[in-house]
Design an enzyme around this catalytic site. Structure first.
Site, mmCIF file in Angstrom:
data_model
loop_
_atom_site.group_PDB
_atom_site.id
_atom_site.type_symbol
_atom_site.label_atom_id
_atom_site.label_comp_id
_atom_site.label_asym_id
_atom_site.label_seq_id
_atom_site.Cartn_x
_atom_site.Cartn_y
_atom_site.Cartn_z
ATOM 1 N N LYS A 49 2.050 9.941 7.996
ATOM 2 C CA LYS A 49 1.531 10.128 6.639
ATOM 3 C C LYS A 49 0.340 11.088 6.643
ATOM 4 O O LYS A 49 0.178 11.904 5.730
ATOM 5 C CB LYS A 49 1.122 8.771 6.040
ATOM 6 C CG LYS A 49 2.344 7.945 5.633
ATOM 7 C CD LYS A 49 2.045 6.474 5.439
ATOM 8 C CE LYS A 49 3.354 5.711 5.270
ATOM 9 N NZ LYS A 49 3.245 4.274 5.416
ATOM 10 N N GLN A 93 -1.093 -0.193 5.054
ATOM 11 C CA GLN A 93 0.073 -0.206 5.944
ATOM 12 C C GLN A 93 0.432 -1.650 6.299
ATOM 13 O O GLN A 93 -0.402 -2.412 6.756
ATOM 14 C CB GLN A 93 -0.261 0.599 7.220
ATOM 15 C CG GLN A 93 0.907 0.803 8.155
ATOM 16 C CD GLN A 93 2.016 1.667 7.547
ATOM 17 O OE1 GLN A 93 1.757 2.698 6.934
ATOM 18 N NE2 GLN A 93 3.256 1.229 7.709
ATOM 19 N N ASP A 116 2.624 3.067 -3.571
ATOM 20 C CA ASP A 116 3.793 2.390 -2.982
ATOM 21 C C ASP A 116 4.605 1.663 -4.058
ATOM 22 O O ASP A 116 5.721 1.251 -3.834
ATOM 23 C CB ASP A 116 3.305 1.317 -1.985
ATOM 24 C CG ASP A 116 3.391 1.783 -0.551
ATOM 25 O OD1 ASP A 116 4.182 2.705 -0.282
ATOM 26 O OD2 ASP A 116 2.678 1.208 0.295
#
Ligand code: NAP
Length: 281
Positions: A49, A93, A116
Site C-alpha cells: 500500500k 490493517q 475500506d
C-alpha cells in the site's frame, strides 16, 4: 481456453488515472495505514500500500505500532487522524492483536475517511444506495468484469463465501448490477450443484483446490478472490486453474487477478475521499 482477466494491467491503468487526478487537486491526498504488531503477511500488504501511495502521489501518513499497543492508545491515534485535515483515508490493517477489539476500532474511524468501507454507517449506505466508497476487493472484481465487457445483468452469479469484507458486499454489488445472486458458505450442502448454475462464479473462501472443473459450467466466468499458499508455499487461489481454465470463458489468475485490483481501488477510494474533503468534482 479461457481469456485471462488481467487485473495487473487494469490496476496499472487505474493507478495512472489516480495519479493524474491526485496531482490536479489543490492538496495532495493523504492515507494513514496503521499496522499494529509484526504479522508477516500484514507487513507485506502494508508495504504494498505504501508503494501504491508513492506511485499515485498520495501522501503516506501511516505508522507502525508495537504489538503491545493498547486499544486506548490505538483509539487515541485514530482520533488524532480523524481530526487531521491532511488525512483523507484511515486504514487499520487487519487482523489486530487479540487484545484489541476490531469492531470498536473500525467504528472509531470517521466514516468520511473509511476508505475500506468497513464502518457500519458506510455498510448501511452500501445497502441502501451509493456510499462514497465500496469495499476494495469486491469493487475491484466489478471493475475487472466491466473492463472485459462482462455484465451481471440477467446472469446467474454464485458467490462462495459470506464474509463482511468480500462475500457479502460482492453479492450486493452483483445484485445492484441486476445479477441473480446465490451466496454459498460452509453450511451449503450442495456446493457443486450451486456452482454448476453459475454464469459468473466468484470464489472467496480461502481453500486451495475447492473449485474443480466438474463444478464449473462450460463457458462460465470464474473469478478467484482467494490468496492461499499451497504445500510449496506458492500463492494460489481456491480454483484449480489448470483444469478450470479449459472450461471457463474468462478466468482470473492468482496472482495477477483480483489482488492488484484491490490495491488499485484502495487508491481510487482515497482519491474519492480527498475530492469529497476538498469539495472537488
Ligand atoms: P473469511 O472471512 O475466512 O470467509 C471465508 C468464507 O468462506 C466464509 O463465509 C465461510 O463460510 C466460507 N467457507 C468456508 N469453507 C467453505 C466451504 N467448504 N464451502 C463454501 N464456503 C466455505 O475469508 P475472507 O476474508 O472473505 O477471504 C476469503 C479469501 O479471499 C481468503 O483466501 C483471503 O486471503 C482472500 N482475500 C483476497 C483479497 C484480494 O485482494 N485478492 C482480499 C481479501 C481476501 P462461513 O461463513 O459459514 O464460515
Amino acid at each position: 481456453m479461457a481469456i485471462i482477466l488481467d487485473g495487473k494491467a487494469l490496476a496499472k491503468k487505474i493507478k495512472g488515472q489516480v495519479a493524474a487526478q491526485a496531482a490536479a487537486l489543490p492538496r495532495r491526498p493523504g492515507l494513514a495505514v496503521l499496522l499494529v504488531g509484526e504479522n508477516p503477511a500484514s507487513q507485506v500488504y502494508v508495504r504494498g500500500k505504501e508503494k501504491d501511495c508513492d506511485e499515485c502521489g498520495i501522501l503516506n501518513l501511516g505508522c507502525r505500532l508495537p504489538a503491545e499497543t493498547t486499544q486506548e492508545e490505538l483509539l487515541a491515534r485514530i482520533e488524532r487522524l480523524n481530526a487531521d485535515p491532511a488525512v483523507d483515508g484511515i486504514l487499520v490493517q487487519l487482523p489486530l492483536p487479540g487484545h484489541i477489539d476490531e469492531g470498536t476500532v473500525l467504528r472509531a474511524i470517521d466514516p468520511s475517511k473509511d476508505v475500506d468501507c468497513f464502518h457500519p454507517r458506510n455498510v448501511g449506505e452500501m445497502m441502501v444506495g451509493d456510499p462514497v466508497c465500496w469495499p476494495c476487493t469486491p469493487f475491484g472484481v466489478m471493475e475487472l468484469l466491466r473492463e472485459y465487457g462482462i455484465f451481471p445483468a440477467g446472469r446467474h452469479c454464485v458467490v462462495l463465501g459470506r464474509s463482511n469484507i468480500v462475500g457479502k458486499p460482492m453479492a450486493l454489488l452483483l445484485l445492484r448490477d441486476n445479477g441473480t445472486v446465490t451466496v454459498c458458505h460452509s453450511r451449503t450442502p450442495d456446493l457443486k450443484e450451486q456452482c454448476l448454475q453459475a454464469d459468473i462464479l466468484v470464489s472467496a473462501v480461502g481453500r486451495t483446490g475447492l473449485v474443480t472443473a466438474d463444478m464449473v459450467k462450460e463457458g462460465a466466468v470464474v473469478v478467484d478472490v482467494a490468496m492461499n499458499r499451497n504445500a510449496d508455499g506458492k500463492l494460489c487461489g481456491d480454483v484449480d486453474y489448470a483444469t478450470v481454465s479449459e472450461k471457463a470463458s474468462y478466468i482470473t489468475p492468482v496472482p495477477g487477478g483480483v489482488g492488484p485490483m484491490t490495491r488499485a481501488i484502495l487508491m481510487r477510494n482515497v482519491l474519492a475521499a480527498a475530492k469529497a474533503h476538498q469539495k472537488q468534482p
